[in-house]
Design a protein around this motif. Structure first.
Motif, PDB file in Angstrom:
ATOM      1  N   VAL A  23       3.449 -18.424 -27.285  1.00 26.52           N
ATOM      2  CA  VAL A  23       2.663 -17.259 -27.694  1.00 26.52           C
ATOM      3  C   VAL A  23       3.135 -16.817 -29.072  1.00 26.52           C
ATOM      4  O   VAL A  23       4.300 -16.970 -29.437  1.00 26.52           O
ATOM      5  CB  VAL A  23       2.768 -16.078 -26.695  1.00 26.52           C
ATOM      6  N   LEU A 137      -0.562 -10.286 -28.603  1.00 19.59           N
ATOM      7  CA  LEU A 137      -0.064 -11.572 -28.145  1.00 19.59           C
ATOM      8  C   LEU A 137      -1.202 -12.580 -28.171  1.00 19.59           C
ATOM      9  O   LEU A 137      -2.294 -12.301 -27.660  1.00 19.59           O
ATOM     10  CB  LEU A 137       0.529 -11.460 -26.742  1.00 19.59           C
ATOM     11  N   ASP A 139      -2.329 -16.679 -27.557  1.00 20.28           N
ATOM     12  CA  ASP A 139      -2.060 -17.997 -26.988  1.00 20.28           C
ATOM     13  C   ASP A 139      -2.062 -18.980 -28.157  1.00 20.28           C
ATOM     14  O   ASP A 139      -3.107 -19.241 -28.759  1.00 20.28           O
ATOM     15  CB  ASP A 139      -3.144 -18.349 -25.959  1.00 20.28           C
TER      16      ASP A 139
END
Length: 195
Positions: A23, A137, A139
């Motif tokens: 992340v 955050l 991916d």
């Protein structure tokens, strides 16, 4: 689809994202335009610095577990600061920290994400002079934002900020939006809160 978080809200990162490994923690902020007198000197830019504390059983046990502008990579290679932005100018993330959740050594249970103002006391600067602050955050494999927390409280007089934390709970990784301002004058004092 990104989740917009409120202060104190927790969200699972790995439950809904099977196979999530890396992340990107993006942190951003803008400086409030200050009014000044005709002869007043131009104020110094505010230099905010993001850092990550890797905790064991909720405690910071070793200085090497602090990832910041003078220690850009944790010795495990699982947490890496992507570089210092001295002014916060520009769109998007001002600083980023890459976290490889799948490879973090098991003794670490929590990563606290903080922002301090460089020489805040000497320069008479505080988070009341900052606006549009956020932590998000992403991916890293899909380059998609999972969640974002925009700080909206008035942080006048606060010289450091605990933005949030990524933590391990029952085998899954979660994120907690904290948004707690402190009067710690710098990173060494903020570190002491977790020792």
């Amino acid at each position: 689809m990104s989740i917009s978080l409120q202060k104190g809200q927790k969200v699972s990162l790995t439950k809904e994202n099977a196979g999530l490994s890396k992340v990107i923690v993006g942190l951003g902020w803008d400086e409030v335009q200050q009014k000044r007198g005709f002869f007043a000197p131009k104020p110094q830019p505010i230099d905010c610095d993001a850092s990550a504390f890797l905790l064991k059983n909720g405690k910071l046990t070793d200085p090497k577990d602090v990832v910041f502008f003078n220690n850009l990579r944790h010795e495990s290679g699982t947490v890496q600061h992507m570089g210092d932005n001295l002014t916060g100018a520009g769109e998007g993330d001002d600083e980023q920290i890459m976290v490889d959740l799948a490879k973090i050594p098991s003794e670490y249970d929590r990563i606290v994400l903080v922002v301090t103002i460089y020489q805040a006391v000497q320069r008479k600067q505080h988070f009341g002079l900052i606006q549009n602050a956020f932590i998000r955050l992403v991916d890293a494999s899909k380059n998609t934002e999972m969640c974002k927390y925009s700080l909206t409280d008035d942080y006048s007089g606060m010289t450091a900020m605990i933005f949030g934390e990524v933590y391990r709970h029952n085998g899954e990784w979660k994120f907690n939006a904290i948004g707690q301002g402190t009067n710690d004058p710098g990173l060494p004092e903020l570190v002491e809160r977790y020792r």
